[in-house]
Structures are given as structure tokens and as C-alpha cells.
Design an enzyme around this catalytic site. Structure first.
Site, PDB file in Angstrom:
ATOM      1  N   GLU A   1       0.836  -1.206   0.000  1.00 30.23           N
ATOM      2  CA  GLU A   1       0.000   0.000   0.000  1.00 30.23           C
ATOM      3  C   GLU A   1       0.867   1.251   0.000  1.00 30.23           C
ATOM      4  O   GLU A   1       1.861   1.330   0.735  1.00 30.23           O
ATOM      5  CB  GLU A   1      -0.876  -0.036   1.253  1.00 30.23           C
ATOM      6  CG  GLU A   1      -2.254   0.493   1.030  1.00 30.23           C
ATOM      7  CD  GLU A   1      -3.058  -0.366   0.059  1.00 30.23           C
ATOM      8  OE1 GLU A   1      -3.095  -0.027  -1.139  1.00 30.23           O
ATOM      9  OE2 GLU A   1      -3.635  -1.373   0.499  1.00 30.23           O
ATOM     10  N   HIS A   2       0.446   2.208  -0.808  1.00 28.69           N
ATOM     11  CA  HIS A   2       1.181   3.473  -0.961  1.00 28.69           C
ATOM     12  C   HIS A   2       2.619   3.227  -1.416  1.00 28.69           C
ATOM     13  O   HIS A   2       3.537   3.934  -1.002  1.00 28.69           O
ATOM     14  CB  HIS A   2       1.146   4.294   0.340  1.00 28.69           C
ATOM     15  CG  HIS A   2      -0.190   4.956   0.556  1.00 28.69           C
ATOM     16  ND1 HIS A   2      -0.533   6.144  -0.029  1.00 28.69           N
ATOM     17  CD2 HIS A   2      -1.274   4.558   1.259  1.00 28.69           C
ATOM     18  CE1 HIS A   2      -1.776   6.475   0.321  1.00 28.69           C
ATOM     19  NE2 HIS A   2      -2.244   5.526   1.104  1.00 28.69           N
TER      20      HIS A   2
ATOM     21  N   ASP B   1       2.901   2.215  -4.954  1.00 28.19           N
ATOM     22  CA  ASP B   1       2.915   2.256  -6.429  1.00 28.19           C
ATOM     23  C   ASP B   1       3.614   3.507  -6.947  1.00 28.19           C
ATOM     24  O   ASP B   1       4.424   3.442  -7.876  1.00 28.19           O
ATOM     25  CB  ASP B   1       1.505   2.059  -7.039  1.00 28.19           C
ATOM     26  CG  ASP B   1       0.453   3.048  -6.584  1.00 28.19           C
ATOM     27  OD1 ASP B   1       0.712   3.851  -5.656  1.00 28.19           O
ATOM     28  OD2 ASP B   1      -0.657   3.020  -7.171  1.00 28.19           O
TER      29      ASP B   1
ATOM     30  N   SER C   1     -25.540   9.031 -15.070  1.00 28.73           N
ATOM     31  CA  SER C   1     -25.211   8.014 -14.082  1.00 28.73           C
ATOM     32  C   SER C   1     -26.448   7.606 -13.316  1.00 28.73           C
ATOM     33  O   SER C   1     -27.147   8.452 -12.751  1.00 28.73           O
ATOM     34  CB  SER C   1     -24.169   8.532 -13.098  1.00 28.73           C
ATOM     35  OG  SER C   1     -24.039   7.605 -12.039  1.00 28.73           O
TER      36      SER C   1
ATOM     37  N   SER D   1     -11.868   1.200  -5.357  1.00 29.87           N
ATOM     38  CA  SER D   1     -11.559   1.671  -6.712  1.00 29.87           C
ATOM     39  C   SER D   1     -12.752   1.784  -7.625  1.00 29.87           C
ATOM     40  O   SER D   1     -12.692   1.387  -8.796  1.00 29.87           O
ATOM     41  CB  SER D   1     -10.527   0.761  -7.371  1.00 29.87           C
ATOM     42  OG  SER D   1      -9.275   1.104  -6.927  1.00 29.87           O
TER      43      SER D   1
ATOM     44  N   SER E   1     -13.630   4.535  -8.808  1.00 29.83           N
ATOM     45  CA  SER E   1     -13.222   5.514  -9.836  1.00 29.83           C
ATOM     46  C   SER E   1     -12.436   4.852 -10.955  1.00 29.83           C
ATOM     47  O   SER E   1     -12.677   5.112 -12.131  1.00 29.83           O
ATOM     48  CB  SER E   1     -12.350   6.632  -9.265  1.00 29.83           C
ATOM     49  OG  SER E   1     -12.471   6.765  -7.910  1.00 29.83           O
TER      50      SER E   1
ATOM     51  N   ASP F   1      -4.578   0.796  -9.306  1.00 26.17           N
ATOM     52  CA  ASP F   1      -5.988   0.431  -9.457  1.00 26.17           C
ATOM     53  C   ASP F   1      -6.353   0.175 -10.916  1.00 26.17           C
ATOM     54  O   ASP F   1      -7.101  -0.757 -11.235  1.00 26.17           O
ATOM     55  CB  ASP F   1      -6.878   1.544  -8.904  1.00 26.17           C
ATOM     56  CG  ASP F   1      -6.485   1.932  -7.488  1.00 26.17           C
ATOM     57  OD1 ASP F   1      -5.867   1.100  -6.804  1.00 26.17           O
ATOM     58  OD2 ASP F   1      -6.786   3.068  -7.087  1.00 26.17           O
TER      59      ASP F   1
HETATM   60  C1  GLA Z   1      -5.255   4.519  -4.054  1.00 25.38           C
HETATM   61  C2  GLA Z   1      -4.527   4.948  -5.324  1.00 25.38           C
HETATM   62  C3  GLA Z   1      -3.465   3.933  -5.702  1.00 25.38           C
HETATM   63  C4  GLA Z   1      -2.574   3.565  -4.528  1.00 25.38           C
HETATM   64  C5  GLA Z   1      -3.394   3.283  -3.282  1.00 25.38           C
HETATM   65  C6  GLA Z   1      -2.543   3.103  -2.066  1.00 25.38           C
HETATM   66  O1  GLA Z   1      -5.993   3.375  -4.304  1.00 25.38           O
HETATM   67  O2  GLA Z   1      -5.429   5.093  -6.388  1.00 25.38           O
HETATM   68  O3  GLA Z   1      -2.725   4.435  -6.781  1.00 25.38           O
HETATM   69  O4  GLA Z   1      -1.618   4.557  -4.297  1.00 25.38           O
HETATM   70  O5  GLA Z   1      -4.332   4.303  -3.010  1.00 25.38           O
HETATM   71  O6  GLA Z   1      -1.778   1.964  -2.196  1.00 25.38           O
END
Ligand code: GLA
Length: 434
Positions: free
Chosen positions: A65-66, A68, A99, A165, A167, A216
Site C-alpha cells: 500500500e502506498h 505504487d 449516471s 476503486s 473511480s 488500481d
Molecule cells: C489509491 C490509489 C493507488 C494507490 C493506493 C494506495 O488506491 O489510487 O494508486 O496509491 O491508493 O496503495
């Protein structure tokens, strides 16, 4: 998509008693209903049937996590919960999008419809959910592709704002739709899909204004059913890692804390900036270049380079999270490759502690969810996604899932927190035509 108390047949009675709220299953029946609904909504809005319906999944991230945007490793997989887009190309430059998930114009997201000329879309011109749609043709054009105007309606089964995700699912559904109607031919290969993912990232970064890192979109476009996607974010090369929860007698329980989650509010961006600053101070392109064995030395150098001791401590903790988290991904994949999926629990716990204490992106609700899940017998638990709310995941033995969910719900109630909602995550197929 809203949770109810009915989704899982075997748990129905118990769930109602314990007030455990499950999202409805995204099974074939639920998908068919959604496809019909989005098709009908399109036909009603535009007076003809759409050229097709395309769908893209949300994701959970198992670990990593965090990292990428730091060139690290992460391990997401696609959910069966997908966002659907009914779409037809136009012969002019207009875009009209509706939507079914945005009920009225009072929610600050710009209302349920958006209309405008694609040629006028540019950074800062579109607000709310519509930016995630029109950003995609904008980015494809920026990449040199010819894409015409479009009519579209979106609907879906990915819980909104839950850190799963929604989005990226929206962007990727639009991307595969445009790929087909504009004859780009990118969705037919993994290399092409990587390019579509790149366009979706630009849409999100530049048009929606969320400085996210690309995990994502890769998960939504490049995953495979039954596998997690190991992404090396230095070059976005991927490996499909078989992820057979059922064979191991396990389930991955997702707890949507229903606490607010947004990546456009500055917190996410400030973490990213801290990492970029640290990389510059250490003279590396990515923090991923720092080997775990060099971590202590790097932290010392950082402390020496930043005058204010509090600031130095903060930046050092951010770096420690990134370097240790990438190492945890490596260890996780080694265990999975060795057929020891059940053994990854402690790595999930360690990831959560690092995100909570060093990276400071957790939230009370996420901490309560993880603690309660582990207290109820989960093998490990962690927040998943960007944090500051959103969802947690817990790795549980199949026979324990209901009990873990009940105890998490009970812990929320005891703390006076709004009731969480649950779903079971299963590695599912990537974006494509329905
Ligand atoms: C969100 C972002 C990703 C990633 C995560 C944390 O989902 O869209 O790019 O940075 O947070 O891992």
C-alpha cells in the site's frame, strides 16, 4: 451499490439477528440485472439502443500500500463487483453521460448528467464523477488516438467511496468501450491494456485531480480470474500469482467501514510529496531503490538532511513504511508461491501497523475493524487502498467468516460507529465487453 442484510443465503437469518450488513453478491444474476438496467436507462435517455455494454472491476489490494508511486511492488486483484457503461459513439465531438448511481444534483458531485464538447475538456474544467469519464477520451486523444464524441450511461456494483476503486472501474469501463468503438485494438493484448491503463491514470491525475499511482487501473484492466496481480510499479510489468483462497479453506473478508474516503482532498497528495522529497534528498529516483538492508543508513542520512527534528522524524517514518512494505510484498508472494497462503496473516497485520503508525493513513474505523477481526480469529487484517476511511480486508478461515463479521459489526456498535458493510472478495476477471 448499497448494502442490505440479505446477500448471503446461508447467513441470512443470523445476519439479520446480528445486524450484519452484506453487500449483495455480484453474481451472474445481479450482473444481468445491472446490464439490463443500464441498457434500458441508455435507451430511455437517448432514444436508441447502445452500441454495447462494457464493464470493469473494482479491486482489493492484498498488500503493498502506498508504494505504487514509489516504484514498489503491490498485489491487488479484481473484484467480481463491476462498473457498467452502456455507450455509443457519436459523429460529432459532444459527450453526453448519465449516471444511474448519482441520484440527484444536490450531492456536490455535479448531478446525474453531464454534457459538453470533448474538445473543451482540459485540466480543471470538469468536476465530480464526470471527470473520470470524460478524462478517458481526453487522455486517449493526448496519446495520439482518434476518439469521437459519445453518449453513455453508467451504473454499477462497486461500492462507491469504499476504497475499492470505483473511480478506476469507471475509467477502465469507459476505456475498453472506447477502445472497441474507436477501433483502437488495445484491449486485445496485455501490452495494449497497459497503455489503456496509462490513459486512465492520466484521466485521474490530470482531469479528476487525484494524484494516484496506477495500481488500481492496472488491477482493473490486467487482472486474471483466480489470480492476484503482482505489479512492479517501476515499469508496470506484471505477474499473475495464483490466489486460490477456496483451496486453502480461506476467505478474504472485506469490511467497508463506511467512513469517508476521498483521494482528492490533499492528504494522499501530501504523502506522495513527502516520498518524492525523500527520494530527492537520498539521491534515488524511487524509494523502491532502497534495499531493506540500507534502510537504517538511509534514515540516518535523511535525519541529517532535514533541519527540523519533527519534520525529519515524519519523513523518516514515511520512508520506513515504503521500504518495509515493499519487502512485505516480496515475503507475501514467496509464501503464496510456496503454497502457504494461510501464512501471510502476520504480514497483513504488520502492513496495517506500518500504515497506521508510520504512514498515518489509517482511521479509527479501520483500526477497529482490523483489531476486532484479528480478535475474532482472523489470520491477519489490514486497511486496503488509499486509507483515511474506506475498507479493510481480513484473511479468515472459511468457517470463521460469519463470526468475524459479527464481531467486527459488534465492535463498531460498541464504539458508536456507523454499521460497516461486508463482502467476500474473490479474484475475478478484468475489464471487457459484457
Ligand atoms: C489509491 C490509489 C493507488 C494507490 C493506493 C494506495 O488506491 O489510487 O494508486 O496509491 O491508493 O496503495
Amino acid at each position: 451499490m448499497t448494502p442490505g442484510t440479505t446477500g448471503q443465503e446461508e447467513s441470512k437469518e443470523e445476519s439479520q439477528e446480528q445486524d450484519v450488513r452484506w453487500y449483495p453478491d455480484a453474481d451472474d444474476a445481479a450482473r444481468a440485472v445491472t446490464v439490463e438496467r443500464v441498457t434500458n436507462a441508455f435507451t430511455e435517455a437517448y432514444g436508441h439502443a447502445p452500441a454495447g455494454v462494457w464493464a470493469a472491476p473494482g479491486r482489493v489490494n492484498v498488500i503493498g500500500e502506498h508504494v505504487d508511486y514509489n516504484g514498489g511492488l503491490c498485489l491487488p486483484f479484481a473484484l467480481p463487483h463491476r462498473t457498467y457503461v452502456a455507450l455509443s459513439p457519436r459523429d460529432d465531438d459532444q459527450a453526453r453521460i448519465g449516471s444511474a448511481q448519482v441520484p440527484d444534483a444536490d450531492n456536490g458531485q455535479g448531478g446525474p448528467r453531464w454534457e459538453g464538447a470533448l474538445g473543451r475538456v482540459a485540466p480543471g474544467t470538469v468536476d465530480g464523477w464526470a471527470a473520470y469519464v470524460v478524462g478517458v477520451p481526453w487522455a486517449l486523444r493526448e496519446a495520439g488516438h482518434t476518439v469521437a464524441g459519445l453518449d453513455a450511461v453508467v451504473d454499477g456494483l462497486v461500492p462507491l467511496g469504499a476504497g475499492l476503486s470505483s473511480s478506476a472501474a469507471l475509467e477502465c469501463a469507459v476505456a475498453v468501450a472506447l477502445d472497441e468503438v474507436a477501433g483502437l485494438g488495445l484491449a486485445g493484448s496485455d501490452e495494449g491494456r497497459a497503455r489503456l491503463a496509462g490513459a486512465c491514470v492520466r484521466a485521474e491525475n490530470d482531469i479528476a485531480g487525484a494524484p494516484t499511482g496506477g495500481m488500481d487501473q492496472a488491477a482493473s484492466l490486467r487482472s486474471r480470474e483466480g489470480a492476484a496481480l503482482l505489479i512492479d510499479c517501476r515499469d508496470f510489468s506484471v505477474r499473475h500469482v495464483p490466489f486460490d483462497l477456496a483451496a486453502a479453506g480461506l476467505e478474504l473478508l472485506v469490511v467497508d467501514t463506511r467512513a469517508h474516503h476521498a483521494l482528492t482532498d490533499g492528504q494522499y497528495g501530501s504523502r506522495r510529496e513527502a516520498c518524492e522529497r525523500a527520494a530527492a534528498l537520498l539521491g534515488v529516483r524511487w524509494l523502491a531503490e532502497i534495499a531493506p538492508a540500507d534502510l537504517d543508513g538511509s534514515l540516518q542520512r535523511l535525519r541529517g538532511a532535514v533541519d527540523d527534528p519533527e519534520e525529519a522524524d515524519e519523513i523518516a517514518r514515511r520512508v520506513r513504511h515504503v521500504v518495509t512494505e515493499i519487502d512485505r510484498v516480496r515475503q507475501t508472494v514467496e509464501l503464496i508461491d510456496a503454497g502457504a497462503l494461510a501464512g501471510v496473516g502476520p504480514l497483513l497485520d504488520a502492513s496495517h501497523a506500518s500504515l497506521r503508525d508510520d504512514y498515518e493513513v489509517s482511521a479509527v474505523e479501520l483500526d477497529v475493524a482490523c483489531e476486532a477481526a484479528v480478535g475474532a480469529g482472523a489470520l491477519g487484517a489490514r486497511m486496503t487502498g488509499g486509507g483515511f476511511g474506506g475498507s479493510a480486508i481480513a484473511l479468515v478461515r472459511r468457517e470463521d467468516t460469519e463470526r468475524v463479521a459479527e464481531q467486527v459489526a459488534a465492535a463498531f456498535a460498541a464504539k458508536g460507529l456507523a454499521a460497516p458493510a461486508f463482502l467476500r472478495a474473490v479474484p475475478s476477471a478484468p475489464a471487457g465487453r459484457v
